[in-house]
Motif scaffolding. Structure first.
Motif, PDB file in Angstrom:
ATOM      1  N   LEU A 336       0.820  -1.465   0.158  1.00 33.40           N
ATOM      2  CA  LEU A 336      -0.052  -0.078  -0.302  1.00 33.40           C
ATOM      3  C   LEU A 336       0.379   1.288   0.257  1.00 33.40           C
ATOM      4  O   LEU A 336       0.403   2.481  -0.680  1.00 33.40           O
ATOM      5  CB  LEU A 336      -0.713  -0.420   1.033  1.00 33.40           C
ATOM      6  N   LEU A 339       1.870   1.911  -3.411  1.00 30.99           N
ATOM      7  CA  LEU A 339       0.718   2.318  -4.365  1.00 30.99           C
ATOM      8  C   LEU A 339       0.274   3.889  -3.895  1.00 30.99           C
ATOM      9  O   LEU A 339       0.452   4.455  -5.061  1.00 30.99           O
ATOM     10  CB  LEU A 339      -0.406   1.549  -3.863  1.00 30.99           C
ATOM     11  N   THR A 340       0.387   3.862  -2.757  1.00 32.26           N
ATOM     12  CA  THR A 340       0.352   5.293  -2.338  1.00 32.26           C
ATOM     13  C   THR A 340       1.195   6.438  -3.196  1.00 32.26           C
ATOM     14  O   THR A 340       1.089   7.320  -3.986  1.00 32.26           O
ATOM     15  CB  THR A 340       0.418   5.569  -1.037  1.00 32.26           C
ATOM     16  N   CYS A 372      -9.044   7.181 -10.129  1.00 34.78           N
ATOM     17  CA  CYS A 372     -10.180   5.959 -10.112  1.00 34.78           C
ATOM     18  C   CYS A 372      -9.861   5.122 -10.564  1.00 34.78           C
ATOM     19  O   CYS A 372     -10.111   3.214 -10.355  1.00 34.78           O
ATOM     20  CB  CYS A 372     -11.487   6.300  -9.454  1.00 34.78           C
ATOM     21  N   GLY A 375      -6.794   3.538 -10.151  1.00 28.71           N
ATOM     22  CA  GLY A 375      -6.096   2.776  -9.052  1.00 28.71           C
ATOM     23  C   GLY A 375      -7.089   1.569  -9.810  1.00 28.71           C
ATOM     24  O   GLY A 375      -6.627   0.185  -8.696  1.00 28.71           O
ATOM     25  N   TYR A 378      -4.825  -1.396 -11.129  1.00 25.65           N
ATOM     26  CA  TYR A 378      -3.947  -1.973 -10.013  1.00 25.65           C
ATOM     27  C   TYR A 378      -4.641  -3.130  -8.937  1.00 25.65           C
ATOM     28  O   TYR A 378      -3.887  -4.248  -8.867  1.00 25.65           O
ATOM     29  CB  TYR A 378      -3.348  -0.759  -9.185  1.00 25.65           C
ATOM     30  N   ALA A 379      -5.818  -2.688  -8.961  1.00 28.18           N
ATOM     31  CA  ALA A 379      -6.317  -4.139  -8.236  1.00 28.18           C
ATOM     32  C   ALA A 379      -6.466  -4.915  -8.648  1.00 28.18           C
ATOM     33  O   ALA A 379      -6.474  -6.350  -8.853  1.00 28.18           O
ATOM     34  CB  ALA A 379      -8.166  -3.170  -7.631  1.00 28.18           C
ATOM     35  N   THR A 382      -3.197  -6.556  -9.507  1.00 28.59           N
ATOM     36  CA  THR A 382      -2.916  -7.217  -8.629  1.00 28.59           C
ATOM     37  C   THR A 382      -3.661  -8.605  -8.041  1.00 28.59           C
ATOM     38  O   THR A 382      -3.145  -9.351  -7.246  1.00 28.59           O
ATOM     39  CB  THR A 382      -3.249  -6.431  -7.352  1.00 28.59           C
ATOM     40  N   MET A 424     -10.119  -4.348  -1.734  1.00 27.33           N
ATOM     41  CA  MET A 424      -8.686  -4.076  -1.889  1.00 27.33           C
ATOM     42  C   MET A 424      -8.653  -2.887  -3.361  1.00 27.33           C
ATOM     43  O   MET A 424      -8.641  -1.935  -3.419  1.00 27.33           O
ATOM     44  CB  MET A 424      -7.961  -5.416  -3.182  1.00 27.33           C
ATOM     45  N   THR A 428      -8.326   1.211  -3.422  1.00 29.44           N
ATOM     46  CA  THR A 428      -6.972   1.967  -4.600  1.00 29.44           C
ATOM     47  C   THR A 428      -8.887   2.910  -5.536  1.00 29.44           C
ATOM     48  O   THR A 428      -7.757   3.218  -6.240  1.00 29.44           O
ATOM     49  CB  THR A 428      -6.923   0.858  -5.529  1.00 29.44           C
TER      50      THR A 428
END
Length: 453
Positions: A336, A339-340, A372, A375, A378-379, A382, A424, A428
């Motif tokens: 995290l 990611l941040t 968004c 993000g 990414y989710a 992942t 998750m 994200t």
């Protein structure tokens, strides 16, 4: 959402949040890779810990260590640090046997007696072991412990081995698994029959076992005074780990007799173990009585019970939960933070670009939607990576961990990932929204002035 945009070559392309997010991800593929990997590893550890915990069977764990409600023995018997010569193998006293029978709720009780013997096999007996075990393909390459020599070659020269002999009361006999043949209790008590185990040392569970002798065979047994007697094998049996002396040899042969015949042939002695069952409503009372008795009356005795091993199982699995939980939490936090950091860097580095897009008509709402979606990508990436790696890790790493554990049955699952995935996705989606709002507090004009610096 989509809008038409003209490229430098004059072509009209349609804007979409997905293309906006994908283009940004492709700018630094290496950083994206490490973010996804760090997040995925936390999912892999979480799923592995969950799989392990649900593969351990408390019932099998307890049953393997104690097949009855209680087992009483001298404290030296199950001490792995002591050699057999230093163990009191007849430590259950007459006083204890008298006292326990006076306790309420005892439903069944039986004893196990033990004698270590050295058997010089007759030619006929050894020929059976040789043809059935040593000639067996699965046994051909097995070596002696701590030696490169093949076991079959050593024993073919010696034609002898240490054999553990047990005398079992009827209650104990009724609780041992029979492999081949049948146990006729009345006939067995005559003293002319014997039970023999089968070889299963260093064989996997799915390979089964290999018999030394079979029902109907006649074998000669020698006691430690040099006397010999011929017995007929009634059946082959497995003496549970919780019943036997917990030591092993290369062949690990043991003979089982009824108590009366054992006492007659090997000599009178007190039991090595006393096993008994109690009514459910008296279990806690007997547990407390045993704890007090082994502490105050006969401190050389100790005991084990289902309750003791249930607590041991909880401690064992609790340790896995703590270690696995900490490792999962650390990896998730690292993921995290990565990611941040990636999203903060991405938004700040594109601050001017986003200001220019906003100046030519792109709304903040559109930009937020694009972030968004980034993000969300990414989710999704992942999740895909986590599902693939968790599957491989479970099959290649977690499953083999249970080899040799009688209380482990691997159960494949990806349920933790299914549960964690919505959380998750929510993180994200919210993370870029929060970062964008914090980074874009200033007006468009102020952000455009960055180009003049």
């Amino acid at each position: 959402m989509g809008k038409n945009q003209k490229t430098k070559e004059g072509k009209i392309t349609r804007y979409s949040n997905l293309s906006f997010a994908s283009k940004n991800l492709s700018r630094d593929k290496k950083k994206v890779f490490w973010v996804i990997l760090s997040l995925s590893l936390s999912l892999v550890i979480l799923n592995s810990v969950y799989t392990m915990l649900h593969s351990f069977s408390e019932d099998k764990f307890v049953e393997h260590r104690i097949a009855t409600d209680f087992s009483v023995f001298d404290a030296s018997v199950d001490n792995p640090a002591l050699p057999s010569s230093s163990k009191n193998l007849s430590g259950v006293t007459d006083q204890f046997l008298a006292d326990i029978k006076n306790q309420p709720g005892i439903t069944e009780l039986g004893n196990i007696r033990y004698e270590n013997t050295y058997q010089q096999f007759t030619e006929n007996d050894f020929a059976k072991i040789d043809s059935r075990l040593f000639e067996h393909p699965r046994f051909q390459s097995i070596t002696c412990y701590g030696s490169p020599d093949l076991v079959k070659d050593i024993y073919r020269e010696e034609k002898a081995d240490v054999v553990m002999t047990y005398g079992l009361d009827e209650f104990v006999l009724a609780n041992i698994p029979i492999i081949t043949g049948q146990l006729d209790m009345q006939k067995f008590q005559s003293g002319n029959y014997i039970l023999v185990n089968e070889y299963n040392m260093r064989l996997s569970e799915n390979e089964g076992s290999i018999p030394f002798f079979l029902p109907g065979d006649k074998i000669t047994v020698r006691n430690n005074q040099g006397q010999e007697k011929e017995y007929e094998v009634m059946a082959t049996a497995e003496l549970p780990y919780a019943f036997r002396l917990q030591q092993f040899s290369d062949l690990d042969i043991y003979y089982i007799f009824p108590t009366e015949e054992f006492q007659n042939f090997f000599g009178e002695r007190n039991p090595m173990r006393c096993l008994f069952n109690v009514e459910d409503q008296y279990e806690d009372q007997i547990e407390n009585w045993m704890a007090a008795y082994t502490e105050e009356v006969e401190p050389m005795l100790t005991y084990s019970s289902r309750k003791v091993f249930k607590q041991e199982f909880k401690s064992f699995t609790g340790m896995i939960v703590i270690v696995g939980g900490l490792l999962t939490g650390i990896l998730a936090l690292i993921g995290l933070l990565n990611l941040t950091n990636t999203m903060v860097t991405s938004i700040l580095s594109r601050k001017l670009e986003l200001a220019m897009l906003e100046a030519v008509g792109m709304t903040k709402k559109t930009q937020i939607q694009g972030m968004c979606v980034e993000g969300l990508l990414y989710a999704i990436l992942t999740a895909i990576t986590g599902f693939v790696l968790s599957t491989l890790f479970s099959i290649l790493i977690v499953k083999p961990l249970g080899y040799g554990m009688t209380f482990y049955e691997w159960n494949f699952t990806l349920m933790p990932l299914v549960i964690v995935l919505p959380i998750m996705i929510l993180i994200t989606l919210l993370l870029p929204l929060i970062i964008y709002k914090l980074a874009m507090k200033t007006s468009v004009v102020e952000r455009l002035r960055l180009s003049e610096v």
